[in-house]
Scaffold this motif. Sequence first.
Motif, PDB file in Angstrom:
ATOM      1  N   PRO A 176       0.829  -1.200   0.000  1.00 48.53           N
ATOM      2  CA  PRO A 176       0.000   0.000   0.000  1.00 48.53           C
ATOM      3  C   PRO A 176       0.866   1.254   0.000  1.00 48.53           C
ATOM      4  N   PRO A 177       0.291   2.430  -0.290  1.00 48.87           N
ATOM      5  CA  PRO A 177       1.078   3.656  -0.263  1.00 48.87           C
ATOM      6  C   PRO A 177       1.308   4.192   1.148  1.00 48.87           C
ATOM      7  N   ARG A 178       0.614   3.611   2.131  1.00 52.62           N
ATOM      8  CA  ARG A 178       0.706   4.111   3.508  1.00 52.62           C
ATOM      9  C   ARG A 178       0.440   2.964   4.482  1.00 52.62           C
ATOM     10  N   PHE A 179       1.147   2.980   5.616  1.00 49.93           N
ATOM     11  CA  PHE A 179       0.923   2.022   6.695  1.00 49.93           C
ATOM     12  C   PHE A 179       0.521   2.771   7.956  1.00 49.93           C
ATOM     13  N   GLU A 180      -0.472   2.252   8.670  1.00 56.39           N
ATOM     14  CA  GLU A 180      -0.853   2.765   9.979  1.00 56.39           C
ATOM     15  C   GLU A 180      -0.864   1.567  10.921  1.00 56.39           C
ATOM     16  N   LEU A 181       0.240   1.412  11.663  1.00 54.09           N
ATOM     17  CA  LEU A 181       0.486   0.225  12.474  1.00 54.09           C
ATOM     18  C   LEU A 181       0.411   0.577  13.960  1.00 54.09           C
ATOM     19  N   THR A 182       0.276  -0.445  14.788  1.00 52.09           N
ATOM     20  CA  THR A 182       0.299  -0.267  16.237  1.00 52.09           C
ATOM     21  C   THR A 182       1.289  -1.268  16.829  1.00 52.09           C
ATOM     22  N   GLY A 183       1.837  -0.921  17.984  1.00 46.66           N
ATOM     23  CA  GLY A 183       2.789  -1.814  18.627  1.00 46.66           C
ATOM     24  C   GLY A 183       3.004  -1.411  20.067  1.00 46.66           C
ATOM     25  N   LYS A 184       3.935  -2.120  20.709  1.00 49.87           N
ATOM     26  CA  LYS A 184       4.260  -1.813  22.098  1.00 49.87           C
ATOM     27  C   LYS A 184       5.765  -1.885  22.282  1.00 49.87           C
ATOM     28  N   PRO A 185       6.288  -1.203  23.308  1.00 56.14           N
ATOM     29  CA  PRO A 185       7.738  -1.169  23.520  1.00 56.14           C
ATOM     30  C   PRO A 185       8.332  -2.568  23.631  1.00 56.14           C
ATOM     31  N   GLY A 186       9.511  -2.732  23.013  1.00 56.79           N
ATOM     32  CA  GLY A 186      10.249  -3.976  23.120  1.00 56.79           C
ATOM     33  C   GLY A 186       9.794  -5.085  22.199  1.00 56.79           C
ATOM     34  N   THR A 187       8.751  -4.851  21.415  1.00 56.55           N
ATOM     35  CA  THR A 187       8.215  -5.894  20.537  1.00 56.55           C
ATOM     36  C   THR A 187       8.347  -5.474  19.076  1.00 56.55           C
ATOM     37  N   PRO A 188       8.986  -6.270  18.222  1.00 52.42           N
ATOM     38  CA  PRO A 188       9.119  -5.911  16.805  1.00 52.42           C
ATOM     39  C   PRO A 188       7.759  -5.849  16.105  1.00 52.42           C
ATOM     40  N   ILE A 189       7.611  -4.876  15.238  1.00 53.87           N
ATOM     41  CA  ILE A 189       6.425  -4.741  14.396  1.00 53.87           C
ATOM     42  C   ILE A 189       6.895  -4.941  12.963  1.00 53.87           C
ATOM     43  N   ARG A 190       6.405  -5.972  12.306  1.00 49.92           N
ATOM     44  CA  ARG A 190       6.870  -6.307  10.958  1.00 49.92           C
ATOM     45  C   ARG A 190       5.759  -6.078   9.946  1.00 49.92           C
ATOM     46  N   SER A 191       6.150  -5.639   8.749  1.00 46.97           N
ATOM     47  CA  SER A 191       5.176  -5.468   7.682  1.00 46.97           C
ATOM     48  C   SER A 191       5.864  -5.614   6.337  1.00 46.97           C
ATOM     49  N   VAL A 192       5.060  -5.619   5.269  1.00 42.33           N
ATOM     50  CA  VAL A 192       5.551  -5.924   3.932  1.00 42.33           C
ATOM     51  C   VAL A 192       4.995  -4.910   2.938  1.00 42.33           C
ATOM     52  N   ILE A 193       5.872  -4.383   2.076  1.00 41.78           N
ATOM     53  CA  ILE A 193       5.478  -3.557   0.945  1.00 41.78           C
ATOM     54  C   ILE A 193       5.502  -4.437  -0.299  1.00 41.78           C
ATOM     55  N   GLU A 194       4.442  -4.401  -1.071  1.00 47.36           N
ATOM     56  CA  GLU A 194       4.387  -5.207  -2.296  1.00 47.36           C
ATOM     57  C   GLU A 194       4.794  -4.342  -3.480  1.00 47.36           C
ATOM     58  N   LEU A 195       5.839  -4.780  -4.186  1.00 43.03           N
ATOM     59  CA  LEU A 195       6.384  -4.047  -5.318  1.00 43.03           C
ATOM     60  C   LEU A 195       6.122  -4.841  -6.591  1.00 43.03           C
ATOM     61  N   SER A 196       5.567  -4.172  -7.619  1.00 42.38           N
ATOM     62  CA  SER A 196       5.274  -4.837  -8.889  1.00 42.38           C
ATOM     63  C   SER A 196       5.925  -4.061 -10.019  1.00 42.38           C
ATOM     64  N   GLN A 197       6.763  -4.733 -10.773  1.00 43.75           N
ATOM     65  CA  GLN A 197       7.427  -4.132 -11.923  1.00 43.75           C
ATOM     66  C   GLN A 197       6.488  -4.212 -13.122  1.00 43.75           C
ATOM     67  N   VAL A 198       5.999  -3.061 -13.599  1.00 43.31           N
ATOM     68  CA  VAL A 198       4.996  -3.053 -14.666  1.00 43.31           C
ATOM     69  C   VAL A 198       5.634  -3.000 -16.048  1.00 43.31           C
ATOM     70  N   ASP A 199       6.948  -2.882 -16.111  1.00 45.15           N
ATOM     71  CA  ASP A 199       7.663  -2.959 -17.386  1.00 45.15           C
ATOM     72  C   ASP A 199       7.971  -4.426 -17.692  1.00 45.15           C
ATOM     73  N   VAL A 200       8.317  -4.716 -18.945  1.00 44.33           N
ATOM     74  CA  VAL A 200       8.698  -6.085 -19.307  1.00 44.33           C
ATOM     75  C   VAL A 200      10.123  -6.391 -18.869  1.00 44.33           C
ATOM     76  N   ARG A 201      10.879  -5.352 -18.518  1.00 39.32           N
ATOM     77  CA  ARG A 201      12.247  -5.541 -18.071  1.00 39.32           C
ATOM     78  C   ARG A 201      12.317  -5.470 -16.554  1.00 39.32           C
ATOM     79  N   PRO A 202      13.256  -6.177 -15.929  1.00 37.71           N
ATOM     80  CA  PRO A 202      13.425  -6.039 -14.481  1.00 37.71           C
ATOM     81  C   PRO A 202      13.846  -4.618 -14.123  1.00 37.71           C
TER      82      PRO A 202
END
Length: 271
Positions: free
Chosen positions: A37-63
């Motif tokens: 997504p273009p934006r993340f709104e996450l929640t967490g607490k001290p001492g605990t890792p918060i993990r997330s993923v950005i999805e990237l799509s190459q719309v050209d035929v070349r890498p």
Amino acid sequence: MNHPVLSATWRRRALLALGLGALCPVAFAQFALAVSPPRFELTGKPGTPIRSVIELSQVDVRPGNYTVRTADWTFKPDGSVDFIDALAPGSCRPWVAIERKELLVPPGRPYRYRFEVTPPADATPTECRFAVLIEGKEQAAGPGVPIALSARVGVIVYVAIGDVKPALSVVGSMVQPVNGQPVPTLKVRNDGTAHGRLSGFLNGTDASGTALEFTAATSPILPGETRDIALSATRPGNIDAQVQVRFPVTVRGKLEWGESGSITVDQRFAP
């Protein structure tokens, strides 16, 4: 702050490269990366890792070859974003780890790019805000001829650590020009500890007695900030067809923010 952002500085660099073309030929390629997504709104607490993923799509035929880094940012009154490479005072970027700084995105399938935020165990309640910047990396088009990609994408990340929340209130109203047209506008202040956005519908009547519905711009209002929020008018039941307001106009109703907050609006707007 819901949108990919083109960098004026990067565009200026591209124009400079064009001006030096006689000395160093440069081929310019289209920035061909879709980000979700273009934006993340996450929640967490001290001492605990918060993990997330950005999805990237190459719309050209070349890498596509890209570089990735974090940045601080400011949200300007005109709605544009300035990215800052240097650590801002109180920046939470030292808490952030990104998967890698350079990557190759092949066409045909999404690339899942991971990032992680780990607040210290003794972190006080705060809203951590940063951006993940993804820029095109120069690629060789032939011997001595690089390709310069002329844009970058900024993914905005908000992480609420502990008990933080917005506290929005209307502190003024006015009519302001937007794209050359007068638009009713609320001046909204955030006295809370996290960013907030307004949502919902307001009922209105213009000078001709026409019934209208109004929606508020969804721009983020950061803690301690006062921001002008435009109200867009539509016909009831047809939110996709914006109309030009005939002033004066009266607007009433409630706009919501956060999980349980709301603002009562009862305003008369006249240029």
